[in-house]
Design an enzyme around this catalytic site. Structure first.
Site, short mmCIF file in Angstrom:
data_model
loop_
_atom_site.label_atom_id
_atom_site.label_comp_id
_atom_site.label_asym_id
_atom_site.label_seq_id
_atom_site.Cartn_x
_atom_site.Cartn_y
_atom_site.Cartn_z
N LYS C 82 14.54 19.33 104.79
CA LYS C 82 13.83 19.84 103.62
C LYS C 82 14.68 19.56 102.39
O LYS C 82 15.91 19.73 102.42
CB LYS C 82 13.58 21.34 103.79
CG LYS C 82 12.67 21.95 102.72
CD LYS C 82 12.37 23.42 103.05
CE LYS C 82 11.43 24.08 102.04
NZ LYS C 82 11.11 25.48 102.38
N SER C 157 6.21 26.63 102.22
CA SER C 157 6.67 25.57 101.35
C SER C 157 7.25 24.36 102.07
O SER C 157 7.34 23.29 101.48
CB SER C 157 7.75 26.13 100.41
OG SER C 157 8.89 26.54 101.15
N SER C 181 7.77 30.24 105.02
CA SER C 181 7.75 28.82 104.67
C SER C 181 8.07 27.87 105.81
O SER C 181 7.92 26.66 105.67
CB SER C 181 8.72 28.54 103.52
OG SER C 181 8.12 28.91 102.30
#
Lengths: 100, 483, 499
Positions: C82, C157, C181
């Site tokens: 990420k 996210s 997330s």
């Protein structure tokens, strides 16, 4: 406390947060933030008089390191990331007030 | 002490001062990272992701910094309590994260006391830990913030550990404020936590000043004065600011609670507020750090390692010296300041004359404090013994002490080497007789009871013997001849 | 071997073959890079692809194998990170303009640990800007699309990481979970997503959103791969003061222990708030666990529904402070101004997107003078209420079962106009973060429109063992086709590996 946020209030918050917002943004954010606040205000009705606050999920204490040196970053690398640098330092536009 | 008041047009005013002293701790590394805590290095060389506030970096608390903070708290008679860290949020370019990690409603040290040299107790509200900011240099204009074209930032100081010591508003005069800072400085140095250097900024003082009608109970509105870089600035700034407030109030105005900046050159304070800026620090618990709750054993360890504080050192000397005088108080202050009191105490304990030990320590040994701190009390005691017995004159003893501090050795041997032989008493007697014969007028006056002439005769004898005579013995001899 | 077979074995199978010398890490990496490049125009899972570094890392793994050295438990496994995890010398943007051009001078602890375990990082995945969002639509680099239906969001996210694993581009990815997330996009993309106990995995090098809630965790197609990844990244780190010193259990063993006698509570309060398929999946999962020998019952924990409100006060408050440092002075974007205040404000206004600005302002407001007690302090008390109510539930349950999301993946743009509506996507995942507990989402069923549905297993602090036991039992009986890889318009996963 329960009235929606006014545009003026949003403008004040934006100043505190160092955000420059236009009129349209101020209005939009005032509406959206008011909606969120109205929703979350539900928790204000919970009786928590006897409940202590939790700022951290676990009760760790006294996490310490020894007073020993570790590596610093090379200055060239540090300043290379800066939007503006001069004489080994970070350069910023003039500062209007002394630190509080 | 005598009361300090400001006489205005409408009457007498009293000043109320509380001080906030920021003390940089003498740790090897910063508060939350392993970068060196050093003064005067090339800008931005002592930095890492943590003290630059780079995204993703996290703080870890320095154990030694906590110990020093606890030592300071203990020295100030504070209670050491479970504590925590908060974030103080405001934007400023010298602060890499745009928040400062500090202790807010749960400081490490609370409720202590500092006793001024004159005995006045001053309350200590708290002594808490926090991180220092970086340093800005203003370029263009005249190097000051106003009128500068731009500024340059160095983060070497960012994250250096600080303890902020907050006094109660117990100070009532500029002199008291000076005395407080000077005693606090001595205490901080004694704990080993600080070098006490105001000029380098390792000790920084902010003063909260207000005024009220003399004898009043209510506090007036206070102003916080910053940029006090010396004791002299502190005194002048408080004098100026209190007078400014009195004049303002007497004209029917009111004091705004604000932060003011001391300008040493102009000798005045001015408002620091920039017009649009409103600060709201939005304190909240620092989620990247866990609470600090020193266990009793750790506190005890720190307390046990703590040496004597200046007040204790003063008391210890006072008890050895007997009745005090202004001169003796000065000597006491000097030897404590220079860290020579351990030498003095040990030398007196070995049986040496206490007044003489103090005098030689505060006057001569103090000229070479580093060597004096290394001096063997036994040798020092031998020297004092020779002087007290009259074997060495004061002048000779000083010379031997100088040699002792520079090259070491035994005082008796040094005296021999320097040719300092005590005058045989018949030789001294002969010199005295000769001096009396050469100055009959003065002798008659002395015999007639004019003691002031003794000093003249003594001087003559000392000159004749080139300082080898012991003044005390000469005085005795003169007195006995007078009959 | 077909592509699907190659992938079915997952990360651990790849590692085993690389370790034995049967498969070279370079071949695996090249295949992954090829797939990623091909998928980008459609899915946009990645902000940065680090092909050269990846190949160099793969070669280093192969060299170790040749030299007879241990190349690590994840040898040669391509992993996506990420883009809020710091990578030394590689752009780390948080999908924000404000970090444009910033290359961290250090690796996050998890990045270093993965690399030491032989995993090969192939790039940085897209996310909602600064991880603030539930759809990956607030990214400054544009939205990531759901491989199950490119017209829909992957969740957020960590949408880029979830979609990359779901599309078979990589067998492993890391995400961060502040309010769901990891779990929410895992559920919407039909993959396993695991949020560990707060403090089990070091946050050092994770760009902070809400520090007391953030936690890094893995995405994988199988529970075994996720557990193996967690095993590698977990463990004490002296650079994170909130890192737990607790030893990490042997997770692979836990996975094989079965659920006989495991006490499972179904969180009844959430079922009524979930869509038909999401609620039904939980009921099926409960039945399956009971069939496998678990002791299943319904539990009422109505306090958990207050979590959302507490979260949307606490997380923005912490974020408003964490994001103050993006001021145009030291790194990243600067928009000049006449004085430093103006420069700060212009930089931040140009650099942050709307959602980030909203949360910064919300957080600034709730911490400001006069409002702290009513909002922030009250939210912290509610946090205590939630911790206590979980503790009560765990007195007679080992794990809890709940839906991961209220619905299946929603169309791109469906919730962007109404922030509050978007926030409600995290209703079931948030309480876990407030409590610091672990939770995982297992792909379990197919729901509306044939889209995947996840079931969430919650456990008390350091309850990763029982959590994985329940998860394994669910994985074993999950609906066929409920999990990735799916790539509607692309070739098969790791197509090059077999050739």
């Amino acid at each position: 406390m329960n009235e929606p946020l006014s545009k003026d209030a949003v403008a004040h918050i934006a100043r505190l947060a160092r955000l420059e917002l236009g009129e349209a943004e101020l209005s939009r954010f005032a509406g959206q933030l008011s909606a969120v606040l109205e929703h979350v205000e539900a928790i204000q009705r919970l009786d928590t008089a006897e409940v202590p606050p939790t700022s951290h999920p676990f009760e760790l204490v006294n996490v310490l390191r020894d007073d020993e040196r570790s590596a610093c970053l090379p200055r060239e690398a540090v300043l290379a990331a800066a939007p503006a640098a001069q004489d080994g330092r970070f350069r910023v536009p003039r500062i209007l007030g002394e630190a509080p | 002490m005598s009361r300090y008041t400001i006489t205005g047009e409408t009457g007498e005013w009293e000043i109320v001062v509380g001080l906030e002293v920021h003390c940089e701790l003498l740790t090897k590394t910063k508060l939350f990272c392993g970068c060196p805590n050093a003064f005067g290095d090339e800008p931005n060389t002592n930095v890492c992701p943590v003290c630059l506030g780079l995204p993703g970096s996290l703080p870890v608390l320095n154990r030694r910094a906590v110990e020093m903070a606890m030592a300071i708290g203990t020295a100030l008679g504070c209670e050491i309590r479970p504590s925590s860290f908060h974030r103080k949020n405001y934007f400023y370019p010298d602060m890499p994260k745009d928040y400062q990690v500090t202790q807010y409603d749960e400081p490490l040290n609370v409720e202590g006391r500092l006793t001024l040299v004159d005995g006045t107790p001053i309350g200590i509200v708290r002594a808490h830990m926090e991180e220092d900011t970086g340093k800005t240099t203003h370029m263009g204009g005249d190097g000051r913030i106003h009128g500068a074209d731009y500024s340059l930032v160095d983060y070497n100081r960012s994250g250096v550990p600080l303890v902020e010591i907050v006094s109660a508003p117990d100070l009532r005069s500029p002199e008291q404020a000076r005395s407080y800072v000077s005693e606090l400085r001595a205490i901080l140095v004694a704990t080993g936590a600080s070098d006490g250097r105001m000029e380098e900024g390792s000790l920084r003082v902010d003063a909260n000043v207000s005024v009220r009608r003399f004898g009043g109970e209510e506090f007036g509105t206070r102003c916080e004065i910053k940029n006090l870089n010396s004791l002299r600035s502190l005194v002048r700034a408080i004098e100026y600011e209190s007078r400014r407030q009195v004049e303002l109030l007497e004209r029917g105005g009111s004091v705004d609670q604000e932060t003011r900046h001391w300008n040493e050159v102009e000798g005045r304070t001015s408002s620091m507020r920039s017009k649009e800026e409103a600060y709201d620090y939005r304190y909240f618990p620092e989620p990247d750090l866990v609470p600090l709750a020193p266990p009793a054993e750790w506190i005890a360890e720190v307390v046990a390692k703590l040496g004597l504080m200046p007040a204790q050192r003063r008391e210890r000397l006072a008890s050895l010296l007997g009745e005090s005088s202004e001169a003796i108080e000065e000597q006491v202050a000097t030897v404590i300041d220079l860290g020579l009191d351990d030498l003095v105490v040990a030398t007196i304990a070995s049986g040496a004359d206490s007044r003489l030990v103090m005098a030689r320590a505060a006057n001569e040994a103090a000229q070479q404090p580093d060597a004096a701190r290394q001096l063997d009390p036994e040798r020092f005691g031998e020297l004092i013994g020779l002087e007290a017995a009259g074997t060495l004159s004061a002048t000779q003893a000083k010379a031997v002490l100088g040699e002792l501090l520079t090259n070491g050795g035994r005082p008796a041997d040094i005296a021999d080497r320097l040719g300092f032989k005590a005058l045989a008493s018949d030789e001294l007697g002969a010199v005295i007789d000769a001096v009396i014969a050469a100055n009959p007028g003065e002798w008659d006056r002395y015999v007639g009871g004019d003691d002031k002439v003794a000093q003249f005769l003594l001087g003559k004898v000392m000159r004749e013997t080139k300082g080898r005579a012991n003044g005390k013995l000469v005085a005795e001899a003169l007195a006995s001849r007078r009959g | 071997m077909s592509e699907t077979e190659a992938f079915a074995g997952g990360a651990l199978a790849i590692a085993a073959r690389v370790r034995s010398g049967e498969l070279s890490a370079r071949v695996v990496t090249e295949a992954a890079l090829e797939e990623i490049a091909a998928s980008e125009p459609l899915l946009h899972c990645f902000n940065t692809i680090t092909a050269e570094r990846a190949l160099a890392a793969a070669d280093a793994v192969d060299a170790k194998v040749l030299a007879g050295e241990d190349p690590g438990p994840l040898a040669g496994v391509p992993v996506a990170l990420k883009d809020n995890l710091c990578t030394r010398g590689v752009p780390t943007t948080c999908s924000s303009r404000i970090l444009e051009g910033w290359r961290p001078p250090y690796d996050a602890t998890v990045v270093a640990r993965l690399s030491a375990a032989g995993a090969v990082s192939v790039g940085k995945t897209n996310l909602d800007e600064f991880a603030m969002g539930s759809s990956t639509e607030t990214s400054a680099t544009g939205p990531t699309r759901n491989p199950w239906d490119p017209a829909r969001v992957p969740g957020g996210s960590s949408g880029g990481s979830a979609a990359a694993v779901a599309a078979g581009l990589v067998p492993l990815a890391l995400g961060s979970d502040t309010g769901g997330s990891i779990r929410q996009p895992a559920a919407l993309c039909g993959v396993v997503g695991l949020k560990p106990t707060y403090g089990l995995v070091s946050r050092y090098g994770l760009v902070a959103f809400a520090s007391s809630l953030d936690q890094i965790g893995p995405f994988a197609l199988t529970l075994a791969d996720a557990a193996a990844t967690l095993q590698v990244i977990a463990g004490h780190d002296e650079r994170d003061s909130t890192s737990l010193a607790h030893p990490v259990a042997d997770l692979a063993t836990e996975l094989r222990r079965g659920v006989e006698g495991l006490r499972v509570g179904v969180v009844a309060d959430f079922l009524s708030e979930a869509s038909g398929s999401c609620a039904a999946a939980v009921r099926q999962a409960a039945d399956a666990l009971a069939d496998a020998g678990a002791l299943v019952k319904e539990v009422a924990i109505p306090e958990l529904l207050h979590g959302l409100s507490a979260y949307y006060l606490i997380a923005p408050a912490e974020a408003s402070s964490n994001l103050a440092r993006y001021d145009g002075v030291r790194y990243g974007l600067r928009v000049d101004g006449d004085d430093v205040q103006e420069m700060n404000a212009r930089t931040r206004s140009a650099g942050f997107g709307d959602e980030v600005k909203r949360r910064i302002m919300l957080g600034t407001y709730v911490l400001s003078a006069g409002y702290y007690d009513a909002y922030y302090a009250q939210a912290q008390r509610v946090r205590t209420v939630i911790l206590r109510s979980f503790a009560r539930a765990y007195e007679d349950c080992d794990v809890l079962l709940a839906p991961t999301t209220p619905s299946v993946a929603f169309p791109i743009g469906a919730k962007t106009a109404d922030p509050l509506e978007m926030y409600l996507s995290d209703l079931f995942t948030i309480p876990t973060n407030l409590a610091g507990h672990p939770a995982l989402s297992v792909p379990f069923a197919l729901g509306e429109e044939g889209l995947p549905v996840g079931v969430q297993v919650l456990a008390p602090a350091l309850g990763e063992g029982p959590m994985l036991r329940a998860g394994a039992a669910l994985e074993a009986v999950a609906a066929p086709g409920a999990r990735g890889p799916v790539r509607p318009q692309l070739g098969g996963p790791l197509a090059g590996v077999a050739r």
